[in-house]
Design a protein around this motif. Sequence first.
Motif, short mmCIF file in Angstrom:
data_model
loop_
_atom_site.label_atom_id
_atom_site.label_comp_id
_atom_site.label_asym_id
_atom_site.label_seq_id
_atom_site.Cartn_x
_atom_site.Cartn_y
_atom_site.Cartn_z
N ALA A 160 0.83 -1.20 0.00
CA ALA A 160 0.00 0.00 0.00
C ALA A 160 0.87 1.25 0.00
CB ALA A 160 -0.93 -0.01 1.21
N ALA A 161 1.93 1.24 0.78
CA ALA A 161 2.84 2.40 0.83
C ALA A 161 3.52 2.59 -0.52
CB ALA A 161 3.87 2.21 1.93
N ARG A 162 3.92 1.50 -1.16
CA ARG A 162 4.56 1.60 -2.47
C ARG A 162 3.59 2.18 -3.48
NH1 ARG A 162 5.83 -3.94 -4.98
NH2 ARG A 162 3.60 -3.78 -5.33
N THR A 163 2.34 1.71 -3.45
CA THR A 163 1.34 2.22 -4.38
C THR A 163 1.07 3.70 -4.16
OG1 THR A 163 0.31 0.05 -4.48
CG2 THR A 163 -1.04 1.91 -5.20
N SER A 164 0.90 4.11 -2.90
CA SER A 164 0.63 5.53 -2.63
C SER A 164 1.84 6.38 -2.99
CB SER A 164 0.21 5.74 -1.18
OG SER A 164 1.26 5.40 -0.31
N THR A 165 3.05 5.88 -2.77
CA THR A 165 4.26 6.63 -3.14
C THR A 165 4.35 6.78 -4.65
OG1 THR A 165 5.39 5.74 -1.19
CG2 THR A 165 6.77 6.66 -2.92
N ARG A 166 4.05 5.71 -5.37
CA ARG A 166 4.09 5.76 -6.83
C ARG A 166 3.06 6.76 -7.35
NH1 ARG A 166 0.89 3.22 -10.09
NH2 ARG A 166 0.38 1.57 -8.60
N ARG A 167 1.86 6.72 -6.79
CA ARG A 167 0.80 7.65 -7.21
C ARG A 167 1.17 9.10 -6.88
NH1 ARG A 167 -4.45 4.12 -5.37
NH2 ARG A 167 -4.34 2.62 -7.09
N ALA A 168 1.76 9.31 -5.72
CA ALA A 168 2.19 10.66 -5.35
C ALA A 168 3.28 11.15 -6.30
CB ALA A 168 2.69 10.69 -3.91
N ALA A 169 4.23 10.29 -6.65
CA ALA A 169 5.29 10.68 -7.58
C ALA A 169 4.71 11.01 -8.95
CB ALA A 169 6.32 9.57 -7.69
N GLU A 170 3.72 10.24 -9.39
CA GLU A 170 3.08 10.52 -10.68
C GLU A 170 2.35 11.86 -10.62
OE1 GLU A 170 0.62 7.08 -11.28
OE2 GLU A 170 2.31 5.85 -11.96
N ALA A 171 1.67 12.12 -9.49
CA ALA A 171 0.95 13.39 -9.33
C ALA A 171 1.92 14.56 -9.33
CB ALA A 171 0.13 13.37 -8.04
N VAL A 172 3.05 14.43 -8.66
CA VAL A 172 4.06 15.49 -8.66
C VAL A 172 4.58 15.70 -10.06
CG1 VAL A 172 6.40 16.07 -7.86
CG2 VAL A 172 4.71 15.22 -6.23
N GLY A 173 4.83 14.61 -10.76
CA GLY A 173 5.30 14.73 -12.15
C GLY A 173 4.30 15.47 -13.03
N ARG A 174 3.01 15.13 -12.87
CA ARG A 174 1.98 15.82 -13.64
C ARG A 174 1.90 17.30 -13.25
NH1 ARG A 174 -0.89 10.99 -12.78
NH2 ARG A 174 -1.99 11.95 -11.01
N ALA A 175 2.03 17.59 -11.96
CA ALA A 175 1.98 18.97 -11.49
C ALA A 175 3.14 19.78 -12.04
CB ALA A 175 1.98 19.01 -9.96
N VAL A 176 4.31 19.18 -12.10
CA VAL A 176 5.48 19.87 -12.65
C VAL A 176 5.26 20.14 -14.12
CG1 VAL A 176 7.93 19.59 -13.21
CG2 VAL A 176 7.10 19.02 -10.93
N VAL A 177 4.74 19.17 -14.83
CA VAL A 177 4.48 19.36 -16.27
C VAL A 177 3.43 20.45 -16.47
CG1 VAL A 177 3.53 18.24 -18.33
CG2 VAL A 177 5.21 17.06 -16.94
N ASP A 178 2.39 20.43 -15.65
CA ASP A 178 1.34 21.43 -15.77
C ASP A 178 1.84 22.81 -15.37
OD1 ASP A 178 -0.37 19.46 -16.59
OD2 ASP A 178 -1.36 19.20 -14.63
#
Length: 183
Positions: A160-178
């Motif tokens: 669960a921690a790995r999944t939430s970390t991966r999702r958070a990293a993807e969200a940060v990546g999208r935020a940086v791109v945006d």
Amino acid sequence: MATTRTTTRSTTRPATRSTARPAARATTQARAGQTEVKAEVRVPLAEVRKPLYASVGAADAAVERLLALPTTTGSEVRRLSDRVGALPVQAARVPTQVSSAVRALPSTVTSQISDLSGRANELYNSFANRGERRVASIRRSPSTEQAVTRTRTAVSQTRAARTSTRRAAEAVGRAVVDATPER
């Protein structure tokens, strides 16, 4: 030119065991001066486990004897001191005992060799049975079941921690791109 040959071999087992038999299959291919060999061996799981159970059983027997050592030490010391007192009488009989033992040596060795194989097989089987019982009792113990439950919980939490970390990293990546201005 490639050639292929497949060989299959099964070995029979005693009737007292399950009907599963070890089987082997090998495939060879020859090409341009090279040979490729692929092998597949199937062995019943019980045959793989038996040596492991035998080692557990032997270790369990050794531990049992070591734990019993302090209680038997006093009686063994008394027994040895009694034998020391009888040594002069036994020493007088040694020359005749040695000569008769030397004459009987060939037949004694032959009978001992034939007995050792059977005794070794019996001991191995008894160690395997003892080990299997010991492993089963460890598996059923409350502390083992509790450890398995805790381990499963920890694995679940880690996933669960790995999944939430991966999702958070993807969200940060999208935020940086945006957030980056487009040129």
